[in-house]
Design a protein around this motif. Structure first.
Motif, short mmCIF file in Angstrom:
data_model
loop_
_atom_site.label_atom_id
_atom_site.label_comp_id
_atom_site.label_asym_id
_atom_site.label_seq_id
_atom_site.Cartn_x
_atom_site.Cartn_y
_atom_site.Cartn_z
N GLY A 1 0.82 -1.20 0.00
CA GLY A 1 0.00 0.00 0.00
C GLY A 1 0.85 1.26 0.00
O GLY A 1 0.55 2.24 -0.69
N VAL A 2 1.93 1.22 0.76
CA VAL A 2 2.88 2.34 0.79
C VAL A 2 3.50 2.53 -0.59
O VAL A 2 3.60 3.66 -1.11
CB VAL A 2 3.97 2.10 1.84
CG1 VAL A 2 4.99 3.24 1.83
CG2 VAL A 2 3.37 1.95 3.23
N ALA A 3 3.93 1.44 -1.18
CA ALA A 3 4.55 1.50 -2.51
C ALA A 3 3.61 2.12 -3.53
O ALA A 3 4.02 2.98 -4.34
CB ALA A 3 4.96 0.10 -2.96
N GLN A 4 2.36 1.70 -3.51
CA GLN A 4 1.40 2.27 -4.46
C GLN A 4 1.29 3.77 -4.30
O GLN A 4 1.23 4.52 -5.29
CB GLN A 4 0.03 1.62 -4.27
CG GLN A 4 -0.99 2.11 -5.29
CD GLN A 4 -2.38 1.56 -5.05
OE1 GLN A 4 -2.91 1.64 -3.94
NE2 GLN A 4 -2.98 0.99 -6.08
N ARG A 5 1.29 4.25 -3.07
CA ARG A 5 1.18 5.69 -2.83
C ARG A 5 2.40 6.43 -3.36
O ARG A 5 2.28 7.53 -3.93
CB ARG A 5 0.98 5.95 -1.34
CG ARG A 5 -0.43 5.61 -0.86
CD ARG A 5 -0.50 5.46 0.65
NE ARG A 5 -1.88 5.30 1.14
CZ ARG A 5 -2.56 4.16 1.07
NH1 ARG A 5 -2.00 3.07 0.52
NH2 ARG A 5 -3.80 4.09 1.52
N TYR A 6 3.60 5.86 -3.19
CA TYR A 6 4.79 6.52 -3.74
C TYR A 6 4.77 6.52 -5.27
O TYR A 6 5.15 7.51 -5.90
CB TYR A 6 6.06 5.84 -3.23
CG TYR A 6 6.43 6.25 -1.83
CD1 TYR A 6 6.69 7.59 -1.52
CD2 TYR A 6 6.51 5.33 -0.79
CE1 TYR A 6 7.01 7.98 -0.24
CE2 TYR A 6 6.83 5.70 0.50
CZ TYR A 6 7.08 7.03 0.77
OH TYR A 6 7.39 7.43 2.06
N PHE A 7 4.33 5.42 -5.86
CA PHE A 7 4.24 5.38 -7.32
C PHE A 7 3.28 6.45 -7.83
O PHE A 7 3.56 7.12 -8.83
CB PHE A 7 3.78 4.00 -7.78
CG PHE A 7 4.83 2.91 -7.67
CD1 PHE A 7 6.17 3.18 -7.89
CD2 PHE A 7 4.46 1.61 -7.37
CE1 PHE A 7 7.14 2.18 -7.79
CE2 PHE A 7 5.41 0.60 -7.27
CZ PHE A 7 6.75 0.89 -7.48
N ILE A 8 2.14 6.60 -7.16
CA ILE A 8 1.16 7.60 -7.59
C ILE A 8 1.73 9.01 -7.41
O ILE A 8 1.54 9.89 -8.28
CB ILE A 8 -0.17 7.42 -6.82
CG1 ILE A 8 -0.86 6.12 -7.28
CG2 ILE A 8 -1.09 8.62 -7.04
CD1 ILE A 8 -2.08 5.74 -6.47
N GLN A 9 2.45 9.25 -6.31
CA GLN A 9 3.11 10.55 -6.14
C GLN A 9 4.12 10.80 -7.26
O GLN A 9 4.20 11.91 -7.79
CB GLN A 9 3.83 10.60 -4.79
CG GLN A 9 2.98 11.02 -3.63
CD GLN A 9 3.82 11.46 -2.42
OE1 GLN A 9 5.04 11.24 -2.38
NE2 GLN A 9 3.18 12.08 -1.45
N ALA A 10 4.89 9.78 -7.60
CA ALA A 10 5.89 9.92 -8.66
C ALA A 10 5.21 10.25 -9.99
O ALA A 10 5.68 11.10 -10.76
CB ALA A 10 6.70 8.63 -8.79
N LEU A 11 4.09 9.57 -10.26
CA LEU A 11 3.36 9.82 -11.51
C LEU A 11 2.86 11.27 -11.56
O LEU A 11 2.93 11.92 -12.60
CB LEU A 11 2.19 8.85 -11.62
CG LEU A 11 1.50 8.76 -12.99
CD1 LEU A 11 2.46 8.26 -14.05
CD2 LEU A 11 0.27 7.86 -12.90
#
Length: 352
Positions: free
Chosen positions: A125-135
Motif C-alpha cells: 500500500g505504501v509503494a502504491q502511494r509513492y508510485f502515484i506521487q511519482a506519476l
C-alpha cells in the motif's frame, strides 16, 4: 510530505494498507488525459538551481545502487528521511519554470525508487502511494517518458500481488502514453511487463506476441535512444523476463534455455541475479532435473544472504511450493535441504 511523515512514523494504517485497483486505474487515466502543469516557477525563500537538481539525482543513484545490491529493506527508511528532510524544502524554494520542471522530474525519480524499495519490502500500500506521487510529479514536469516508467513499475507490482488484469492495463498505458517520444529500450521494457502479466493469466499467444515485440525493440537500442534511467534494461534483463514468462506458462525447457543469459554476476545486481537464478532452479525441477534445480537454488540462496527483500522471500516460498512429495523423498532433496538450512531466506520461508 504527509505521506513521508506518516511513513517515517510507521503509521499503522499506512503500513498495513494494501494496493487498490481503483487507485491504479484512476492515476493512469488522469496521467493519460491531463495536460502538464502550466507553470512550475515558485517564489519561496531558498534559491534552487540546476546544482540542486543534480544533487537529488546523484543521491537517488546512490540509493538505487544500495537497493540493487542489498534489497529495498536495507536503506528504504534513509531514502524517505532524505526526501522529508532535504527534498521537501527544495520543492518549497525559489526557482524558475525550467528549473522547476527539472526538479520535479528528479524528485519523481526519487519517489519511483521509494516505491520500488517499499514494494520490495512488502509494503504494498505504501509503494502504491509513492508510485502515484511519482506519476503526479512527472505530470507536473511534463515528463511523459518517466511517467511511462512509473506506470510500468505499477504493472510490475500489480503482477506480483496477483492483480493481473490491472497489470496488463498499466503496462499498455505505459506504452501508449509517451507517444512518438518512446524509445526502443523503454518500449521493450513496457512490453515485457505486459508479457509478465499475460503469462500469469495463461494468455500464451498474447505473451508470445509481447515478448517478440520486446525482443525486436531491444535490438534497436542505441547509446542515446533512451533516458539514462532505463539503461539498466538490456539483453540480460530481457532474458530474465523470458525466463519468468516461460516458467509461468509451464514451458520449463524454454525457460531454462532463454533464461540462461539472465545473470549479471557482477556483485552489483544481486537481487536481479537472485530472482533470475530462482526462476532457473524452479524451471529445472519442473522438467524433472531436480539435482540441477537444487544445485542452482543453492546458488540463489547464497546470493540472497545479503539481501533484505520480501520479494526474495516470496520467490523462495514459491520454489518450496513446487517441490513435490516425490521430490522430497529423493536423495538429492535431502542433500539440498541440509545445505539450504544454513541460509537465512530458506529458514525464514519455513521448511517444506
Amino acid at each position: 510530505a504527509d505521506l513521508w511523515r506518516a511513513d517515517l512514523a510507521e503509521a499503522d494504517l499506512l503500513v498495513r494498507a494494501q494496493p487498490d485497483s481503483a487507485a491504479w486505474n484512476t492515476a493512469a487515466l488522469r496521467w493519460l488525459v491531463a495536460p502538464p502543469d502550466r507553470e512550475l516557477a515558485r517564489t519561496g525563500n531558498r534559491a534552487i538551481g540546476v546544482v540542486d537538481v543534480e544533487m537529488v539525482r546523484s543521491t537517488s543513484d546512490a540509493f538505487s545502487m544500495l537497493d540493487g545490491k542489498f534489497g529495498g529493506g536495507h536503506a528504504r527508511r534513509a531514502l524517505i528521511q532524505y526526501l522529508h528532510t532535504d527534498v521537501r524544502p527544495m520543492l518549497d524554494g525559489k526557482y524558475s519554470d525550467a528549473v522547476g520542471k527539472q526538479l520535479h522530474s528528479a524528485v519523481a525519480e526519487a519517489l519511483l525508487l521509494a516505491g520500488w524499495m517499499s514494494y520490495d519490502s512488502g509494503l504494498h500500500g505504501v509503494a502504491q502511494r509513492y508510485f502515484i506521487q511519482a506519476l503526479r510529479m512527472t505530470q507536473a514536469a511534463g515528463d511523459r517518458l518517466l511517467g511511462g516508467s512509473v506506470l510500468s513499475a505499477m504493472s510490475h507490482q500489480a503482477t506480483f500481488v496477483g492483480r493481473y488484469q490491472d497489470a496488463v492495463a498499466l503496462a499498455r498505458a505505459a506504452y501508449m502514453g509517451p507517444g512518438a517520444s518512446l524509445g526502443p529500450t523503454m518500449a521493450a521494457q513496457f512490453r515485457a511487463m505486459e508479457a509478465r502479466a499475460l503469462a500469469r493469466l495463461g494468455d500464451e499467444r498474447g505473451c508470445d506476441l509481447a515478448l517478440a515485440e520486446a525482443e525486436s525493440k531491444i535490438c534497436q537500442r542505441t547509446a542515446d535512444s533512451d533516458p539514462l534511467y532505463i539503461a539498466y534494461f538490456d539483453e540480460v534483463e530481457l532474458a530474465a523476463e523470458f525466463g519468468h514468462c516461460f516458467r509461468d506458462l509451464g514451458r520449463s525447457v524454454e525457460a531454462t534455455e532463454r533464461g540462461a543469459g539472465s545473470i549479471f554476476g557482477d556483485g552489483m545486481n544481486n537481487r536481479s541475479d537472485f530472482f533470475a537464478t530462482m526462476v532457473q532452479a524452479e524451471a529445472y525441477i519442473n522438467q524433472g532435473e531436480i539435482g540441477r534445480g537444487f544445485e542452482i537454488a543453492l546458488s540463489a540462496l547464497n546470493l540472497g544472504e545479503g539481501l533484505k527483500s520480501a520479494r526474495c522471500l516470496q520467490y523462495v516460498r514459491e520454489f518450496q511450493s513446487r517441490v513435490t512429495d516425490g521430490m522430497r523423498r529423493a536423495a538429492e532433496f535431502r542433500d539440498f535441504a541440509e545445505q539450504a538450512g544454513g541460509f537465512r531466506l530458506w529458514l525464514r520461508a519455513g521448511l517444506v
